[in-house]
Design a protein around this motif. Structure first.
Motif, PDB file in Angstrom:
ATOM      1  N   THR A  12      -5.220  -4.674  19.118  1.00 42.94           N
ATOM      2  CA  THR A  12      -4.703  -6.194  18.228  1.00 42.94           C
ATOM      3  C   THR A  12      -5.282  -5.191  17.461  1.00 42.94           C
ATOM      4  O   THR A  12      -5.996  -4.233  16.940  1.00 42.94           O
ATOM      5  CB  THR A  12      -6.342  -6.816  19.038  1.00 42.94           C
ATOM      6  N   GLN A  13      -4.608  -5.635  16.103  1.00 39.00           N
ATOM      7  CA  GLN A  13      -4.627  -5.905  15.149  1.00 39.00           C
ATOM      8  C   GLN A  13      -5.676  -5.867  14.402  1.00 39.00           C
ATOM      9  O   GLN A  13      -6.467  -6.774  14.650  1.00 39.00           O
ATOM     10  CB  GLN A  13      -3.869  -6.267  13.936  1.00 39.00           C
ATOM     11  N   PRO A  27      -9.197  -7.021  11.576  1.00 45.98           N
ATOM     12  CA  PRO A  27      -8.876  -7.221  10.476  1.00 45.98           C
ATOM     13  C   PRO A  27      -9.301  -6.573   9.295  1.00 45.98           C
ATOM     14  O   PRO A  27     -10.067  -5.375   9.129  1.00 45.98           O
ATOM     15  CB  PRO A  27     -10.686  -7.975  10.471  1.00 45.98           C
ATOM     16  N   TYR A  28      -8.277  -7.532   8.170  1.00 46.52           N
ATOM     17  CA  TYR A  28      -8.103  -6.078   7.183  1.00 46.52           C
ATOM     18  C   TYR A  28      -9.468  -6.241   6.278  1.00 46.52           C
ATOM     19  O   TYR A  28     -10.174  -7.325   6.052  1.00 46.52           O
ATOM     20  CB  TYR A  28      -7.207  -6.569   5.990  1.00 46.52           C
ATOM     21  N   TYR A  53     -11.296  -6.685   2.876  1.00 45.16           N
ATOM     22  CA  TYR A  53     -11.019  -7.090   1.928  1.00 45.16           C
ATOM     23  C   TYR A  53     -12.857  -7.293   1.052  1.00 45.16           C
ATOM     24  O   TYR A  53     -12.521  -7.625  -0.466  1.00 45.16           O
ATOM     25  CB  TYR A  53     -10.822  -8.735   2.315  1.00 45.16           C
ATOM     26  N   TRP A  56      -5.192  -4.016  -1.748  1.00 42.74           N
ATOM     27  CA  TRP A  56      -4.605  -4.711  -0.559  1.00 42.74           C
ATOM     28  C   TRP A  56      -3.625  -3.876  -1.012  1.00 42.74           C
ATOM     29  O   TRP A  56      -2.834  -3.304  -1.647  1.00 42.74           O
ATOM     30  CB  TRP A  56      -4.099  -6.235  -0.571  1.00 42.74           C
ATOM     31  N   GLN A  60      -1.979 -15.100   3.898  1.00 43.06           N
ATOM     32  CA  GLN A  60      -2.073 -14.888   5.807  1.00 43.06           C
ATOM     33  C   GLN A  60      -2.632 -14.284   6.203  1.00 43.06           C
ATOM     34  O   GLN A  60      -2.957 -13.086   5.587  1.00 43.06           O
ATOM     35  CB  GLN A  60      -0.805 -14.728   6.574  1.00 43.06           C
ATOM     36  N   PRO A  61      -3.113 -14.124   7.073  1.00 49.64           N
ATOM     37  CA  PRO A  61      -4.475 -12.787   8.272  1.00 49.64           C
ATOM     38  C   PRO A  61      -3.744 -11.576   7.541  1.00 49.64           C
ATOM     39  O   PRO A  61      -2.371 -11.698   8.085  1.00 49.64           O
ATOM     40  CB  PRO A  61      -4.105 -13.245   9.396  1.00 49.64           C
ATOM     41  N   ASN A  62      -4.502 -11.006   6.674  1.00 50.11           N
ATOM     42  CA  ASN A  62      -4.586  -9.673   6.447  1.00 50.11           C
ATOM     43  C   ASN A  62      -3.731  -9.562   5.819  1.00 50.11           C
ATOM     44  O   ASN A  62      -2.904  -8.499   5.108  1.00 50.11           O
ATOM     45  CB  ASN A  62      -3.221  -8.641   7.860  1.00 50.11           C
ATOM     46  N   LEU A  97      -4.897 -12.473  -0.305  1.00 46.57           N
ATOM     47  CA  LEU A  97      -5.687 -13.716  -0.438  1.00 46.57           C
ATOM     48  C   LEU A  97      -5.115 -14.848  -1.486  1.00 46.57           C
ATOM     49  O   LEU A  97      -4.275 -14.453  -2.221  1.00 46.57           O
ATOM     50  CB  LEU A  97      -7.455 -13.365  -0.274  1.00 46.57           C
ATOM     51  N   ASP A 146     -10.585 -18.127   2.738  1.00 45.75           N
ATOM     52  CA  ASP A 146     -10.848 -17.310   2.952  1.00 45.75           C
ATOM     53  C   ASP A 146     -11.983 -16.015   2.811  1.00 45.75           C
ATOM     54  O   ASP A 146     -12.005 -14.886   3.099  1.00 45.75           O
ATOM     55  CB  ASP A 146      -9.609 -16.235   2.336  1.00 45.75           C
TER      56      ASP A 146
END
Length: 217
Positions: free
Chosen positions: A19-20, A22-23, A25, A144, A197-199, A202, A213
């Protein structure tokens, strides 16, 4: 048999772990940029229209995500008035100098990896792929980075047998060449790349969802 089951179990476990992530941040949340300068994208594709097709459509998703976006036409003209006409030269300007000239909090650097029609024997697809990174102009720190794509292949139905596929490929090739669908899919790729969106990016301070977020108010 037991060996086969064990191998299948390993594959299932591996796929479940793929699974990916989480970025991270951390730097983004510390910087909290309010304004973004979009630099004319690099063009790694063979289509000369890629840079300005993407540039014309990236402001909207960023603005809708809650950021003030500097007018891209004004930014481009400012560079040109100062002797910089190629996107590579524009993106090579040091972040601190960009901050001094424009006063923006962050800059968006984009590279269009693919743009336009790809024709094969059985298909003709319009594909746009772009990569982006958001950089703090005061510190030069990466906040990012992301990648997005859009393709006409997502909507095509290759039914009707081999002859039908060949005819469809020719028709799509003609239609894509006449209507410049690359611009359409550049818009879709821009939305996917730069919408909060997710990843993804923000929410910015102009969005009613700012802070949801985890960004401090």
């Amino acid at each position: 048999m037991k060996g086969l089951l064990a191998a299948v179990g390993v594959l299932v476990l591996a796929s479940g772990c793929a699974t990916q992530k989480p970025y991270d941040y951390t730097a983004y949340k510390q910087s909290r940029p309010k304004s973004v300068l979009i630099l004319p994208p690099l063009n790694s594709s063979p289509d000369v229209k890629a840079t300005y097709s993407m540039l014309a459509q990236m402001s909207t998703p960023l603005a809708e995500s809650g950021y003030y976006v500097f007018p891209v036409a004004v930014v481009d003209e400012t560079f040109r008035q100062n002797g910089l006409t190629a996107p590579g030269d524009m993106q090579a300007v040091p972040p601190a100098k960009l901050h001094e000239i424009f006063g923006a909090d962050a800059a968006l650097y984009v590279d269009v990896k693919r743009y336009g029609v790809t024709y094969t024997v059985l298909s003709s697809d319009v594909t746009v792929v772009a990569e982006a990174k958001l950089v703090d102009l005061k510190t030069g720190q990466l906040l990012w980075d992301g990648r997005a794509s859009a393709s006409s292949a997502e909507q095509q139905n290759n039914s009707g047998g081999l002859v039908g596929m060949l005819v469809s490929a020719v028709i799509n090739q003609i239609a894509n060449s006449l209507t410049e669908k690359g611009h359409v899919y550049a818009g879709i790729a821009s939305q996917r790349l730069l919408s909060a969106q997710p990843n993804g990016v923000l929410y910015g301070p102009r969005s009613p969802r700012y802070g949801q977020d985890g960004v401090p108010q």
